[in-house]
Write an enzyme that holds these catalytic residues in place. Structure first.
Site, PDB file in Angstrom:
ATOM      1  N   GLU A   1       0.517  -0.529  -0.014  1.00 27.31           N
ATOM      2  CA  GLU A   1       0.135  -0.127  -0.121  1.00 27.31           C
ATOM      3  C   GLU A   1       0.520   1.355   0.345  1.00 27.31           C
ATOM      4  OE1 GLU A   1      -3.174  -0.183  -0.454  1.00 27.31           O
ATOM      5  OE2 GLU A   1      -3.611  -2.202   0.438  1.00 27.31           O
TER       6      GLU A   1
ATOM      7  N   CYS B   1      -2.563   9.710   2.555  1.00 25.67           N
ATOM      8  CA  CYS B   1      -1.545   9.355   1.548  1.00 25.67           C
ATOM      9  C   CYS B   1      -2.955   9.685   0.256  1.00 25.67           C
ATOM     10  CB  CYS B   1      -1.987   7.531   1.808  1.00 25.67           C
ATOM     11  SG  CYS B   1      -3.240   7.108   1.978  1.00 25.67           S
TER      12      CYS B   1
HETATM   13  P1  NAD Z   1       8.577   4.666   5.092  1.00 25.26           P
HETATM   14  O1  NAD Z   1       8.101   3.944   4.388  1.00 25.26           O
HETATM   15  O2  NAD Z   1       9.143   6.273   5.640  1.00 25.26           O
HETATM   16  O3  NAD Z   1       7.610   4.052   6.721  1.00 25.26           O
HETATM   17  C1  NAD Z   1       7.284   2.600   6.409  1.00 25.26           C
HETATM   18  C2  NAD Z   1       7.530   1.970   6.842  1.00 25.26           C
HETATM   19  O4  NAD Z   1       8.331   1.089   7.144  1.00 25.26           O
HETATM   20  C3  NAD Z   1       7.758   2.803   8.666  1.00 25.26           C
HETATM   21  O5  NAD Z   1       7.056   1.430   9.259  1.00 25.26           O
HETATM   22  C4  NAD Z   1       9.078   2.069   8.975  1.00 25.26           C
HETATM   23  O6  NAD Z   1       9.951   1.617   9.912  1.00 25.26           O
HETATM   24  C5  NAD Z   1       9.517   1.259   7.760  1.00 25.26           C
HETATM   25  N1  NAD Z   1      11.050   1.453   6.961  1.00 25.26           N
HETATM   26  C6  NAD Z   1      11.165   2.563   6.715  1.00 25.26           C
HETATM   27  N2  NAD Z   1      12.675   2.431   6.047  1.00 25.26           N
HETATM   28  C7  NAD Z   1      12.382   1.458   5.906  1.00 25.26           C
HETATM   29  C8  NAD Z   1      13.498   0.010   5.082  1.00 25.26           C
HETATM   30  N3  NAD Z   1      14.480   1.010   4.631  1.00 25.26           N
HETATM   31  N4  NAD Z   1      13.354  -1.071   5.417  1.00 25.26           N
HETATM   32  C9  NAD Z   1      12.945  -1.635   6.287  1.00 25.26           C
HETATM   33  N5  NAD Z   1      11.688  -0.631   6.496  1.00 25.26           N
HETATM   34  C10 NAD Z   1      11.270   0.214   6.691  1.00 25.26           C
HETATM   35  O7  NAD Z   1       6.723   5.615   5.000  1.00 25.26           O
HETATM   36  P2  NAD Z   1       6.065   6.631   6.015  1.00 25.26           P
HETATM   37  O8  NAD Z   1       7.098   7.893   5.441  1.00 25.26           O
HETATM   38  O9  NAD Z   1       5.792   5.728   7.051  1.00 25.26           O
HETATM   39  O10 NAD Z   1       4.761   7.130   5.898  1.00 25.26           O
HETATM   40  C11 NAD Z   1       4.665   7.540   4.205  1.00 25.26           C
HETATM   41  C12 NAD Z   1       4.287   7.429   2.877  1.00 25.26           C
HETATM   42  O11 NAD Z   1       3.048   6.216   2.834  1.00 25.26           O
HETATM   43  C13 NAD Z   1       3.878   8.160   1.749  1.00 25.26           C
HETATM   44  O12 NAD Z   1       4.346   8.218   0.724  1.00 25.26           O
HETATM   45  C14 NAD Z   1       2.116   8.045   2.129  1.00 25.26           C
HETATM   46  O13 NAD Z   1       1.566   7.892   0.649  1.00 25.26           O
HETATM   47  C15 NAD Z   1       2.309   5.903   2.153  1.00 25.26           C
HETATM   48  N6  NAD Z   1       0.674   6.002   2.735  1.00 25.26           N
HETATM   49  C16 NAD Z   1       0.206   4.821   1.948  1.00 25.26           C
HETATM   50  C17 NAD Z   1      -0.816   3.882   2.195  1.00 25.26           C
HETATM   51  C18 NAD Z   1      -1.833   3.473   1.297  1.00 25.26           C
HETATM   52  O14 NAD Z   1      -2.692   3.306   1.857  1.00 25.26           O
HETATM   53  N7  NAD Z   1      -1.218   2.933   0.269  1.00 25.26           N
HETATM   54  C19 NAD Z   1      -1.483   4.737   4.042  1.00 25.26           C
HETATM   55  C20 NAD Z   1      -0.785   5.671   4.291  1.00 25.26           C
HETATM   56  C21 NAD Z   1       1.120   5.880   3.686  1.00 25.26           C
END
Ligand code: NAD
Length: 461
Positions: A213, A247
């Site tokens: 997602e 998002c």
């Molecule tokens: P992110 O990708 O930075 O982090 C998401 C998760 O991944 C966190 O739990 C984080 O700890 C983990 N993570 C971060 N870096 C990592 C790595 N190198 N390896 C493994 N895991 C890692 O995202 P965010 O900043 O928390 O959220 C914002 C993004 O999420 C935006 O792009 C938004 O559009 C998207 N989003 C999508 C949805 C959806 O339903 N499609 C919903 C909410 C947010």
């Protein structure tokens, strides 16, 4: 005190628990869903407080988008799960005569759910509802950027569920990566496109099914037939709820040239109506999640024309709800997902031109179109591709459990919400049941003399 279990030990214990078969009966799944329903109801005040502490999220927004939406999902599942778990009989093929054919949903096993910070309670628990409904165990890894909510999730699960069934592991990317090395049976990830790629690669190494997602730049189109006053309200609501950290928030506006000026006036008036003359004083407007995102958003404000808003306050990580004009596709603002309270307004002359601009970019998670013209609506819906879409609204499609929610292309793959959540954690096993008799010989060697019959048989298919 005992040292905490390693990711490997946690997964092994959940695998052992899953293997006992305890998670599979319908009664157990319903009981766990009801338990979570009760916990969320009882702990509502703690959820509101955690989100307030993490980024000053207004209690009204927390209730609507974190608590109520989960409760609605649970209610929906409790009502329909009995039907979903049943093996479903399908038509048999004439070629297999005689047989009875079925689809048996079975739980994948032990799932990893990695959550994002922007709706930290709901986005982490909502997939878990699917895991429970499907009969899986799950390890949740909430975002490290919302420590109060992550701590609350850990406490709630620890107090109410056995850790061999559901548990929370807290931490940042390193913890995520250690978990991703484990032999999960399903991975469900919510987050950014770059991290989505890391997760997909880790899943591919072990051929683990994965739902992604993700995000992207969701366009919002407005043509000259639209009701501009209503469009402005629905756009401002969808863009600035959660301070734009959503998002499916409209990332940018594409407005027909002829109505750009009046729409901007309506948007600015709506901002004043919703958040008062100084939105920094409004209790209904959230803050930016951390300093890094605050600085990133502030930098995007450079070199663009501010039509309304534009004020920032680093001490409180406040960025005013802001409308930007004279924006071009080349500016940094249009190169990445904004994910904050900045709304660039671009214009178009004809609808095909607007559609071409949308289609020249990666497929978005959502697309919005405001119009009264039926042909134009059909055109936008059939000539663009996006995870979801609303006509004359924003964001709301995700609140209907009858609509699967998910992305397409770089905005993600796989769906959840309602039945789609159950499906995301289930393997749909094809089952053919045959009696011992009759045992028709047509398919068995020697094939001599059977070829002509076989050709005839295929004509019936
Ligand atoms: P992110 O990708 O930075 O982090 C998401 C998760 O991944 C966190 O739990 C984080 O700890 C983990 N993570 C971060 N870096 C990592 C790595 N190198 N390896 C493994 N895991 C890692 O995202 P965010 O900043 O928390 O959220 C914002 C993004 O999420 C935006 O792009 C938004 O559009 C998207 N989003 C999508 C949805 C959806 O339903 N499609 C919903 C909410 C947010």
């Amino acid at each position: 005190m005992l040292p905490p279990l390693t990711p490997q030990e946690l997964v092994l214990r959940q695998k052992a628990f899953f293997a006992t078969g305890q998670t599979k009966p319908l009664a157990f799944r319903l009981k766990m869903l009801r338990r979570l329903q009760k916990v969320i109801r009882q702990e509502e005040a703690a959820v509101l407080a955690a989100l307030q502490a993490d980024f000053r999220k207004p209690p009204f927004e927390t209730f609507a988008t974190e608590v109520a939406i989960l409760q609605a999902e649970i209610k929906f599942m409790l009502k329909h799960l009995r039907q979903w778990v049943k093996p479903r009989r399908v038509k048999a093929s004439f070629l297999n005569f005689p047989s009875k054919d079925y689809i048996y949903p079975e739980p994948y096993g032990v799932a990893l759910v990695i959550g994002a910070w922007n709706y930290p309670f709901q986005l982490t628990l909502s997939p878990v509802l699917g895991a429970i409904a499907a009969g899986c165990c799950a390890i949740l890894k909430p975002s490290e950027l919302t420590p109060a909510t992550s701590q609350l999730l850990a406490r709630l699960l620890q107090e109410h569920f056995p850790p061999d069934y559901l548990t929370v592991v807290q931490g940042g990317p390193e913890v995520s990566q250690a978990l991703l090395e484990q032999p999960f049976d399903k991975i469900f990830f919510t987050g950014s496109v770059p991290v989505g790629k890391i997760v997909a690669q880790a899943a591919a190494k072990q051929l683990i099914p994965v739902t992604l997602e993700l995000g992207g730049k969701s366009p919002c189109l407005v043509d000259e037939t639209a009701d501009l006053a209503v469009a402005a309200k629905r756009i401002v609501w969808g863009k600035f709820i959660n301070a734009g950290q959503t998002c499916v928030a409209p990332d940018y506006l594409l407005v027909q040239e002829t109505v750009a000026a009046p729409l901007l006036e309506h948007l600015a008036a709506t901002l004043r109506e919703f958040y008062g003359p100084d939105p920094a004083q409004s209790p209904d407007f959230a803050r930016i999640i951390n300093d890094r995102h605050f600085q990133r958003l502030k930098a995007l404000l450079g070199n663009v024309e501010v039509y309304a808003g534009g004020e920032t306050d680093a001490r409180h990580r406040y960025i005013a709800p802001t409308l930007l004009t004279q924006v071009t596709w080349e500016q940094p603002l249009m190169q990445e997902e904004i994910f904050g309270p900045l709304l660039p307004v671009l214009t178009f002359k004809t609808l095909p031109e607007a559609i071409a601009q949308v289609n020249a970019r990666p497929k978005p998670l959502a697309l919005y179109f405001f119009s009264k013209d039926k042909r134009a609506k059909d055109m936008v819906l059939t000539q663009t591709s996006s995870g979801g879409a609303c006509i004359n609204d924003t964001v709301s499609h995700l609140a209907n459990p009858y609509l699967p929610f998910g992305g397409v292309g770089t905005s993600g793959h796989g769906n959840y919400h309602g039945k789609a959540s159950f499906d995301a954690f289930s393997h749909h096993k094809s089952v053919l049941k045959k009696p011992s008799k009759p045992d028709l010989p047509l398919r068995y060697p020697p094939y001599a003399k059977k070829f002509a019959w076989m050709r005839k048989a295929f004509k019936w298919v």
